[in-house]
Design an enzyme around this catalytic site. Structure first.
Site, PDB file in Angstrom:
ATOM      1  N   THR A 194      -2.716   0.794  12.182  1.00  0.00           N
ATOM      2  CA  THR A 194      -2.016   0.180  11.232  1.00  0.00           C
ATOM      3  C   THR A 194      -0.255   0.558  11.930  1.00  0.00           C
ATOM      4  OG1 THR A 194      -1.490   2.293   9.994  1.00  0.00           O
ATOM      5  CG2 THR A 194      -3.128   0.878   9.259  1.00  0.00           C
ATOM      6  N   GLU A 234     -11.667   9.614   2.645  1.00  0.00           N
ATOM      7  CA  GLU A 234     -10.901   9.850   3.644  1.00  0.00           C
ATOM      8  C   GLU A 234     -10.304  11.191   3.059  1.00  0.00           C
ATOM      9  OE1 GLU A 234     -10.005   6.314   6.435  1.00  0.00           O
ATOM     10  OE2 GLU A 234      -8.742   6.151   4.645  1.00  0.00           O
ATOM     11  N   ARG A 267      -6.419   9.404  18.910  1.00  0.00           N
ATOM     12  CA  ARG A 267      -6.947   8.026  18.638  1.00  0.00           C
ATOM     13  C   ARG A 267      -5.761   7.184  18.345  1.00  0.00           C
ATOM     14  NH1 ARG A 267      -6.352   6.913  13.066  1.00  0.00           N
ATOM     15  NH2 ARG A 267      -7.194   5.050  13.169  1.00  0.00           N
ATOM     16  N   PRO A 268      -5.626   5.777  18.784  1.00  0.00           N
ATOM     17  CA  PRO A 268      -4.632   4.623  18.409  1.00  0.00           C
ATOM     18  C   PRO A 268      -4.637   4.470  17.070  1.00  0.00           C
ATOM     19  CG  PRO A 268      -6.599   3.734  19.624  1.00  0.00           C
ATOM     20  CD  PRO A 268      -6.874   5.086  19.608  1.00  0.00           C
ATOM     21  N   ASP A 285      -4.912   3.040  -4.466  1.00  0.00           N
ATOM     22  CA  ASP A 285      -6.374   3.116  -4.045  1.00  0.00           C
ATOM     23  C   ASP A 285      -6.606   4.636  -3.399  1.00  0.00           C
ATOM     24  OD1 ASP A 285      -4.864   2.747  -1.661  1.00  0.00           O
ATOM     25  OD2 ASP A 285      -6.246   0.884  -1.035  1.00  0.00           O
ATOM     26  N   SER A 334       0.794  -1.336  -0.014  1.00  0.00           N
ATOM     27  CA  SER A 334       0.019   0.052   0.017  1.00  0.00           C
ATOM     28  C   SER A 334       1.023   1.286  -0.227  1.00  0.00           C
ATOM     29  CB  SER A 334      -0.911   0.145   1.148  1.00  0.00           C
ATOM     30  OG  SER A 334      -1.948   0.973   1.074  1.00  0.00           O
TER      31      SER A 334
HETATM   32  P1  NG1 Z   1      -4.490   4.348  10.908  1.00  0.00           P
HETATM   33  O1  NG1 Z   1      -2.973   4.205  10.933  1.00  0.00           O
HETATM   34  O2  NG1 Z   1      -5.581   3.605  11.564  1.00  0.00           O
HETATM   35  O3  NG1 Z   1      -4.428   6.253  11.132  1.00  0.00           O
HETATM   36  C1  NG1 Z   1      -4.173   4.674   8.384  1.00  0.00           C
HETATM   37  C2  NG1 Z   1      -4.981   6.047   7.785  1.00  0.00           C
HETATM   38  C3  NG1 Z   1      -6.336   5.556   7.421  1.00  0.00           C
HETATM   39  C4  NG1 Z   1      -6.456   4.391   6.395  1.00  0.00           C
HETATM   40  C5  NG1 Z   1      -5.581   3.406   6.843  1.00  0.00           C
HETATM   41  C6  NG1 Z   1      -5.390   2.188   6.059  1.00  0.00           C
HETATM   42  C7  NG1 Z   1      -4.866   8.157   8.408  1.00  0.00           C
HETATM   43  C8  NG1 Z   1      -5.067   9.316   9.414  1.00  0.00           C
HETATM   44  N1  NG1 Z   1      -5.073   7.008   8.784  1.00  0.00           N
HETATM   45  O4  NG1 Z   1      -4.869   4.415   9.305  1.00  0.00           O
HETATM   46  O5  NG1 Z   1      -7.166   6.692   6.916  1.00  0.00           O
HETATM   47  O6  NG1 Z   1      -6.349   4.766   5.236  1.00  0.00           O
HETATM   48  O7  NG1 Z   1      -4.043   3.749   7.320  1.00  0.00           O
HETATM   49  O8  NG1 Z   1      -4.568   2.368   4.835  1.00  0.00           O
HETATM   50  O9  NG1 Z   1      -4.711   8.743   7.346  1.00  0.00           O
HETATM   51 ZN    ZN Z   2      -3.293   2.164  -0.533  1.00  0.00          ZN
END
Ligand code: NG1
Ligand code: ZN
Length: 540
Positions: free
Chosen positions: A498, A368, A494-495, A278, A64
């Site tokens: 990823t 997003e 927030r936690p 994506d 990704s």
């Molecule tokens: P996390 O690490 O949960 O914030 C990030 C992105 C999500 C989403 C995911 C999956 C931000 C703040 N967070 O998640 O929007 O795209 O990765 O790829 O951009």
């Molecule tokens: Zn991606």
């Protein structure tokens, strides 16, 4: 289940001792060298899910937007959606089982989910440019459980979602081949742009930063299908640089600056994909050389306003909703609600949550802020529009035709940089909007995102679509007090799903205030949520 064979093959894809991984916001993700066993086991799990749903399941191997050393895997459910939550738990259990427990875990899952093991299974597999060997391990897993498979080889993540969706809807959505994808999207795009009255060169060329990922290969293959309507100039096409390194949508969005390796003249329209295509964000340099980012929120605004205008023209009162997360810029939410009069909903981070919410509307547009999103049209809407395109007169009929093509142009199985790019390009041409005019719809509130290291990020729990912290005690009160010090301000923590960090977001009336607020909130997290390492320092 041939348990003997499973044990034998599993030993060839042995799990490193003590390694624990979590099926996160978008599947498993870690250093590629630690993922072989996970790939094999996700092959096994995909077979069980396929037997249970009596449908084709997808497995995508992709890093990704992450660095080249990383990799990951995600499963795609029958309608192109992300894996159902109960199966995410099974995925985590299976990935973390020690060798001797594998059989028991597989049997447990089969029993809990009432999987008929006699049922046939079919799995489709795709991978981005990051690893061929890992997708072979998925195939080993599928085969040892007796599943059949089709390996598409190199695909963008959304293309794999598209394949799964096509296969499970008996070809009604489209043909489950790469040509099927190119033809469906390009035909809709070319028909749409034919209707544009402004067809000057300005609307017909676009610079695309492909993050040195799969998007470059696929866009190059696809280019000649839509070249009548648009000419794309590709940068970071993987011939030199590293995947997602100093380029790509994630880099551009989080650093708020252009990618390396792309020369930008003033007012030229540019966009960036992430490594598996994506996500997409747009940007340009103004005449004074200032960089302007057009993120997922502004993309959602452009798309939903255009769809709303078309509906008004056709005379249909369908309900249209926009779905965002807490990261959406406050100005975008205000503009959509107050100027556009479109209802806006907020969900937890992660496209599966947005996708799910968007399905509640006749037309649901979700994005997003980082550029991951699409628009969903209910089957009833699609039928209605097709009818209108046949029956209505003149102007109304033209609008209905446009909408029909737009429906075909969106990848309704998943957020898709290529599909979104074509939609955006078509809308700009049809409306005769320049990139600056699009950007000027509203002005983003200055904002800042930071990360804080804590011993255990699970001490932070949230509510209200992650906008309020419930634990640890005192944290939300501290944030509230800090927010009060600034104008037009907002902040939340927030936690991450990823990464092993806590994310901090702040916005305010000036960049200086947003930066201060983000820093102060980081300190509060550090103090109240068990920060480790160095105390957060001001400055970026
Ligand atoms: P996390 O690490 O949960 O914030 C990030 C992105 C999500 C989403 C995911 C999956 C931000 C703040 N967070 O998640 O929007 O795209 O990765 O790829 O951009
Ligand atoms: Zn991606």
């Amino acid at each position: 289940m041939d348990l003997g064979a499973i044990t034998k093959y599993s030993a060839l894809h042995a799990k490193p001792n003590g390694l624990i991984l979590q099926y996160g916001t978008a599947g498993f993700r870690t250093k590629a060298e630690h993922l072989d066993h996970v790939m094999f086991r996700m092959g096994l799990l995909a077979v069980l899910r396929s037997k249970q749903t009596k449908s084709t399941i997808g497995v995508m191997v992709t890093a990704s937007h992450n660095p080249e050393e990383d990799n990951g895997v995600k499963l795609v459910d029958p309608l192109g959606e992300m894996l159902a939550p109960s199966w995410e738990e099974h995925a985590t259990c299976l990935a973390n089982a020690e060798e001797q427990d594998m059989q028991r875990v597989l049997i447990d899952i089969s029993e809990k989910e009432a999987v008929n093991l006699q049922q046939d299974a079919f799995v489709v597999i795709g991978r981005d440019t990051s690893s061929e060997k890992l997708s072979q391990s998925v195939i080993d897993g599928v085969t040892v459980l007796g599943g059949q498979f089709h390996d598409y080889g190199l695909l963008t993540t959304p293309q794999l979602h598209y394949m799964v969706y096509c296969r499970n809807t008996g070809g009604r959505y489209g043909k489950a081949t790469i040509e099927g994808y190119y033809q469906k999207l390009s035909k809709a795009f070319v028909e749409l742009t034919k209707q544009a009255s402004c067809s000057g060169d300005e609307y017909r060329s676009l610079k695309v930063d492909c993050a040195n990922g799969i998007g470059a290969l696929k866009l190059r293959e696809m280019e000649h299908y839509f070249s009548q309507g648009l000419s794309v100039q590709l940068f970071n096409d993987g011939s030199k640089g590293k995947l997602n390194h100093l380029c790509g949508a994630d880099f551009v969005k989080s650093h708020q600056k252009p990618p390396q390796g792309m020369e930008i003249k003033s007012n030229e329209r540019c966009c960036s994909f992430d490594g598996d295509a994506d996500r997409i964000v747009y940007y340009y340099h103004d005449a004074d050389g200032h960089f302007h980012l057009i993120d997922g929120d502004k993309i959602a605004t452009l798309i939903s306003s255009f769809l709303k205008e078309l509906l008004v023209e056709i005379g249909e009162s369908l309900n249209i909703g926009v779905v965002q997360t807490a990261y959406a810029n406050g100005s975008s939410t205000r503009y959509l609600e107050e100027v556009m009069k479109v209802p806006v909903y907020c969900t937890k981070t992660g496209v599966k949550h947005l996708h799910h919410k968007a399905q509640e509307f006749d037309i649901g547009v979700y994005f997003e802020a980082n550029g991951h999103g699409t628009a969903l049209f209910s089957t009833a809407v699609e039928m209605k529009i097709k009818q209108s395109a046949e029956q209505l007169e003149d102007k109304k009929r033209k609008a209905a035709k446009m909408l029909e093509n737009i429906i075909d142009l969106f990848n309704q199985a998943a957020g898709d940089a290529i599909s979104d790019m074509l939609v955006i390009e078509a809308i700009l041409a049809l409306k005769g909007l320049t990139v600056q005019q699009w950007d000027a719809l509203y002005t983003d509130l200055p904002n800042r995102q930071l990360k804080v290291q804590v011993a255990d990020r699970r001490v932070i729990s949230t509510t209200d679509a992650e906008r309020q912290a419930v634990t640890p005690p005192g944290l939300q009160e501290a944030i509230n007090d800090l927010v009060k010090k600034y104008k037009l301000s907002r902040a939340f923590v927030r936690p991450s799903g990823t990464e092993d960090v806590v994310r901090v977001y702040a916005e305010a009336d000036s960049q200086e205030s947003a930066d201060h607020l983000a820093h102060e909130v980081s300190l509060a997290v550090f103090q109240l949520a068990g920060g480790i390492g160095e105390r957060p320092q001001p400055g970026f």
